[in-house]
Design a protein around this motif. Structure first.
Motif, mmCIF file in Angstrom:
data_model
loop_
_atom_site.group_PDB
_atom_site.id
_atom_site.type_symbol
_atom_site.label_atom_id
_atom_site.label_comp_id
_atom_site.label_asym_id
_atom_site.label_seq_id
_atom_site.Cartn_x
_atom_site.Cartn_y
_atom_site.Cartn_z
ATOM 1 N N PRO A 43 -25.687 5.211 109.452
ATOM 2 C CA PRO A 43 -25.266 4.006 110.182
ATOM 3 C C PRO A 43 -25.439 2.726 109.371
ATOM 4 C CG PRO A 43 -27.341 4.831 111.047
ATOM 5 C CD PRO A 43 -26.819 5.872 110.114
ATOM 6 N N THR A 44 -26.401 2.711 108.437
ATOM 7 C CA THR A 44 -26.600 1.518 107.611
ATOM 8 C C THR A 44 -25.400 1.268 106.715
ATOM 9 O OG1 THR A 44 -29.001 1.870 107.597
ATOM 10 C CG2 THR A 44 -28.086 0.422 105.892
ATOM 11 N N THR A 45 -24.982 2.299 105.985
ATOM 12 C CA THR A 45 -23.829 2.150 105.095
ATOM 13 C C THR A 45 -22.540 1.993 105.889
ATOM 14 O OG1 THR A 45 -23.708 4.581 104.923
ATOM 15 C CG2 THR A 45 -24.884 3.406 103.180
ATOM 16 N N ASN A 46 -22.439 2.685 107.008
ATOM 17 C CA ASN A 46 -21.237 2.587 107.838
ATOM 18 C C ASN A 46 -21.041 1.166 108.351
ATOM 19 O OD1 ASN A 46 -19.186 4.421 108.367
ATOM 20 N ND2 ASN A 46 -19.866 4.823 110.445
ATOM 21 N N THR A 47 -22.125 0.538 108.762
ATOM 22 C CA THR A 47 -22.045 -0.839 109.255
ATOM 23 C C THR A 47 -21.577 -1.779 108.151
ATOM 24 O OG1 THR A 47 -23.818 -0.436 110.859
ATOM 25 C CG2 THR A 47 -23.327 -2.725 110.306
ATOM 26 N N LEU A 48 -22.153 -1.629 106.959
ATOM 27 C CA LEU A 48 -21.746 -2.480 105.836
ATOM 28 C C LEU A 48 -20.282 -2.244 105.472
ATOM 29 C CD1 LEU A 48 -22.386 -4.461 103.539
ATOM 30 C CD2 LEU A 48 -23.094 -2.478 102.160
ATOM 31 N N VAL A 82 -1.413 -5.166 106.386
ATOM 32 C CA VAL A 82 -2.475 -5.152 107.392
ATOM 33 C C VAL A 82 -1.901 -5.559 108.746
ATOM 34 C CG1 VAL A 82 -4.674 -6.176 108.089
ATOM 35 C CG2 VAL A 82 -4.243 -5.668 105.676
ATOM 36 N N ARG A 83 -2.293 -4.837 109.798
ATOM 37 C CA ARG A 83 -1.815 -5.125 111.141
ATOM 38 C C ARG A 83 -3.003 -5.396 112.072
ATOM 39 N NH1 ARG A 83 1.813 -5.905 108.498
ATOM 40 N NH2 ARG A 83 3.867 -4.902 108.437
ATOM 41 N N PHE A 84 -2.697 -5.924 113.255
ATOM 42 C CA PHE A 84 -3.768 -6.268 114.197
ATOM 43 C C PHE A 84 -4.575 -5.052 114.611
ATOM 44 C CE2 PHE A 84 -5.366 -6.758 118.541
ATOM 45 C CZ PHE A 84 -6.184 -7.867 118.376
ATOM 46 N N ASN A 85 -3.920 -3.890 114.727
ATOM 47 C CA ASN A 85 -4.661 -2.692 115.120
ATOM 48 C C ASN A 85 -5.699 -2.312 114.069
ATOM 49 O OD1 ASN A 85 -2.114 -1.867 113.649
ATOM 50 N ND2 ASN A 85 -3.207 0.092 113.644
ATOM 51 N N ASP A 86 -5.449 -2.670 112.793
ATOM 52 C CA ASP A 86 -6.443 -2.424 111.745
ATOM 53 C C ASP A 86 -7.695 -3.272 111.993
ATOM 54 O OD1 ASP A 86 -4.773 -0.663 110.260
ATOM 55 O OD2 ASP A 86 -3.712 -2.390 109.428
ATOM 56 N N LEU A 87 -7.485 -4.527 112.369
ATOM 57 C CA LEU A 87 -8.617 -5.409 112.667
ATOM 58 C C LEU A 87 -9.349 -4.945 113.915
ATOM 59 C CD1 LEU A 87 -10.316 -7.937 112.229
ATOM 60 C CD2 LEU A 87 -8.569 -9.239 113.470
ATOM 61 N N ALA A 88 -8.605 -4.562 114.951
ATOM 62 C CA ALA A 88 -9.235 -4.093 116.186
ATOM 63 C C ALA A 88 -10.082 -2.858 115.925
ATOM 64 C CB ALA A 88 -8.157 -3.799 117.234
ATOM 65 N N PHE A 89 -9.573 -1.938 115.117
ATOM 66 C CA PHE A 89 -10.330 -0.737 114.774
ATOM 67 C C PHE A 89 -11.596 -1.097 114.015
ATOM 68 C CE2 PHE A 89 -11.273 2.508 111.539
ATOM 69 C CZ PHE A 89 -11.589 3.580 112.372
ATOM 70 N N ALA A 90 -11.488 -2.050 113.079
ATOM 71 C CA ALA A 90 -12.647 -2.448 112.275
ATOM 72 C C ALA A 90 -13.723 -3.102 113.139
ATOM 73 C CB ALA A 90 -12.208 -3.398 111.163
ATOM 74 N N VAL A 91 -13.321 -3.992 114.055
ATOM 75 C CA VAL A 91 -14.281 -4.644 114.946
ATOM 76 C C VAL A 91 -14.985 -3.602 115.813
ATOM 77 C CG1 VAL A 91 -14.528 -6.228 116.902
ATOM 78 C CG2 VAL A 91 -13.041 -6.836 114.977
ATOM 79 N N HIS A 92 -14.215 -2.681 116.358
ATOM 80 C CA HIS A 92 -14.773 -1.605 117.174
ATOM 81 C C HIS A 92 -15.763 -0.783 116.357
ATOM 82 C CE1 HIS A 92 -14.628 2.631 118.650
ATOM 83 N NE2 HIS A 92 -14.735 2.043 119.830
ATOM 84 N N ALA A 93 -15.425 -0.470 115.109
ATOM 85 C CA ALA A 93 -16.296 0.335 114.250
ATOM 86 C C ALA A 93 -17.596 -0.401 113.933
ATOM 87 C CB ALA A 93 -15.571 0.690 112.958
ATOM 88 N N VAL A 94 -17.515 -1.709 113.684
ATOM 89 C CA VAL A 94 -18.719 -2.494 113.398
ATOM 90 C C VAL A 94 -19.661 -2.487 114.604
ATOM 91 C CG1 VAL A 94 -19.591 -4.829 112.994
ATOM 92 C CG2 VAL A 94 -17.664 -3.976 111.657
ATOM 93 N N ILE A 95 -19.108 -2.673 115.788
ATOM 94 C CA ILE A 95 -19.930 -2.710 117.009
ATOM 95 C C ILE A 95 -20.643 -1.381 117.227
ATOM 96 C CG2 ILE A 95 -19.852 -2.896 119.528
ATOM 97 C CD1 ILE A 95 -17.539 -4.874 119.180
ATOM 98 N N LEU A 101 -27.257 1.967 114.543
ATOM 99 C CA LEU A 101 -28.327 1.477 113.673
ATOM 100 C C LEU A 101 -29.462 0.882 114.496
ATOM 101 C CD1 LEU A 101 -29.292 0.999 110.774
ATOM 102 C CD2 LEU A 101 -28.045 -1.170 110.788
ATOM 103 N N SER A 102 -29.140 0.185 115.568
ATOM 104 C CA SER A 102 -30.166 -0.429 116.412
ATOM 105 C C SER A 102 -31.028 0.613 117.104
ATOM 106 C CB SER A 102 -29.517 -1.340 117.462
ATOM 107 O OG SER A 102 -28.859 -0.579 118.474
ATOM 108 N N GLN A 103 -30.509 1.838 117.268
ATOM 109 C CA GLN A 103 -31.268 2.885 117.942
ATOM 110 C C GLN A 103 -32.448 3.388 117.112
ATOM 111 O OE1 GLN A 103 -28.042 5.649 118.876
ATOM 112 N NE2 GLN A 103 -27.938 4.865 120.962
#
Length: 291
Positions: A43-48, A82-95, A101-103
């Motif tokens: 989760p550490t590397t995934n978040t970055l 790059v399309r908006f769905n790419d950004l939406a996917f990235a934001v979702h993945a970061v969250i 990671l917080s767990q």
């Protein structure tokens, strides 16, 4: 229109599989009230990686300067892909990655976390190396005063954004290795969600199939030969997904072991996670094999 509809449906299916793959792991951790068995490196590397990808997609979508610099360097195809769905996917993945990671902080969730569980030295080196490289490049561009330049030969802010995409590339290549190593050392996949792997594998296969089918239908294979990085990333993920499936369904299928004192959740004891890619010290702990 029919062809475009089929391409859209395949793209949505792929994105849904990848998006859904972020949920099984935090749900599993919540049900077990433990993160034992999950390498904190993942989760550490995934978040970055997804944070870098989120900034990359956001700037290509909404920064007039970055879009102008891209157009200046690609006059034949001045519009970024790059399309908006790419950004939406990235934001979702970061969250979701940040959630997992917080767990690892008992003060937040109250989950059982191995006292040996910490980021391994090689992964920590790559993690901070990526951050320092991007920051160093940003300082270099700022010092030269060419950040806003539209000349292709100048170091500009778009090069810093490109560096973020390389961070995502590096993270994608290395992020699964610590977890595969932990599973190997424990001889168990308890604590690591196989459902997430199956969904990720489905998304990866659909992505490669879409690339091949689209190229075949258009009789243009430049989508594959002209984008080897995308093909490499897809194949790397599929390779590790297969490794995890091999571990879960074949190698450690009957090795559902618990360590004495680990509790009744089926999780691994702390000592098993100690030699995590060179981090911590190992010790002998008695094991009890379950039938």
């Amino acid at each position: 229109m029919a062809l475009q509809g089929e391409i859209f449906i395949r793209a949505i299916s792929r994105t849904l599989c990848w998006s859904a793959s972020f949920y099984p792991q935090p749900i599993l951790n919540y049900r077990r009230r433990s993160t034992q068995g999950l390498a904190i490196d993942f989760p550490t590397t995934n978040t970055l990686g997804f944070l870098a990808y989120m900034i990359y997609t956001a700037t290509f979508l909404y920064s007039p300067l970055i879009r102008s610099q891209y157009a200046a360097r690609h006059p034949i195809s001045p519009e970024p892909s790059v399309r908006f769905n790419d950004l939406a996917f990235a934001v979702h993945a970061v969250i979701l990655s940040t959630l997992v990671l917080s767990q690892f902080w008992p003060a937040v969730w109250g989950f059982k976390v191995s006292r040996f569980q910490r980021i391994s030295r090689p992964v920590a080196g790559i993690f901070w190396g990526c951050i320092l490289t991007v920051l160093g490049l940003a300082v270099f561009v700022a010092a030269r005063g060419t950040g806003a330049s539209l000349r292709a030969g100048d170091w500009a802010w778009i090069d810093v954004i490109y560096a973020l995409s390389y961070v995502k590339l590096v993270i994608t290549i290395i992020k699964y290795i610590p977890q595969a190593w932990v599973n190997y050392k424990r001889k168990s996949t308890i604590g690591w969600s196989i459902s997430a792997i199956l969904l990720d594998f489905s998304g990866g296969v659909l992505s490669i199939l879409q690339l091949v089918i689209d190229s075949a239908l258009q009789d243009d294979w430049s989508g594959i030969t002209g984008n080897p990085i995308k093909l490499l990333l897809g194949n790397v993920s599929i390779f590790f997904d297969l490794v995890f499936m091999l571990q879960h369904y074949v190698l450690y299928r009957e090795k559902k072991s618990v360590v004495e004192g680990a509790g009744n959740d089926g999780g691994a004891g702390e000592g098993v996670l100690a030699p995590l890619l060179g981090g911590g010290s190992s010790r002998s702990i008695p094991r009890v094999e379950l039938p």
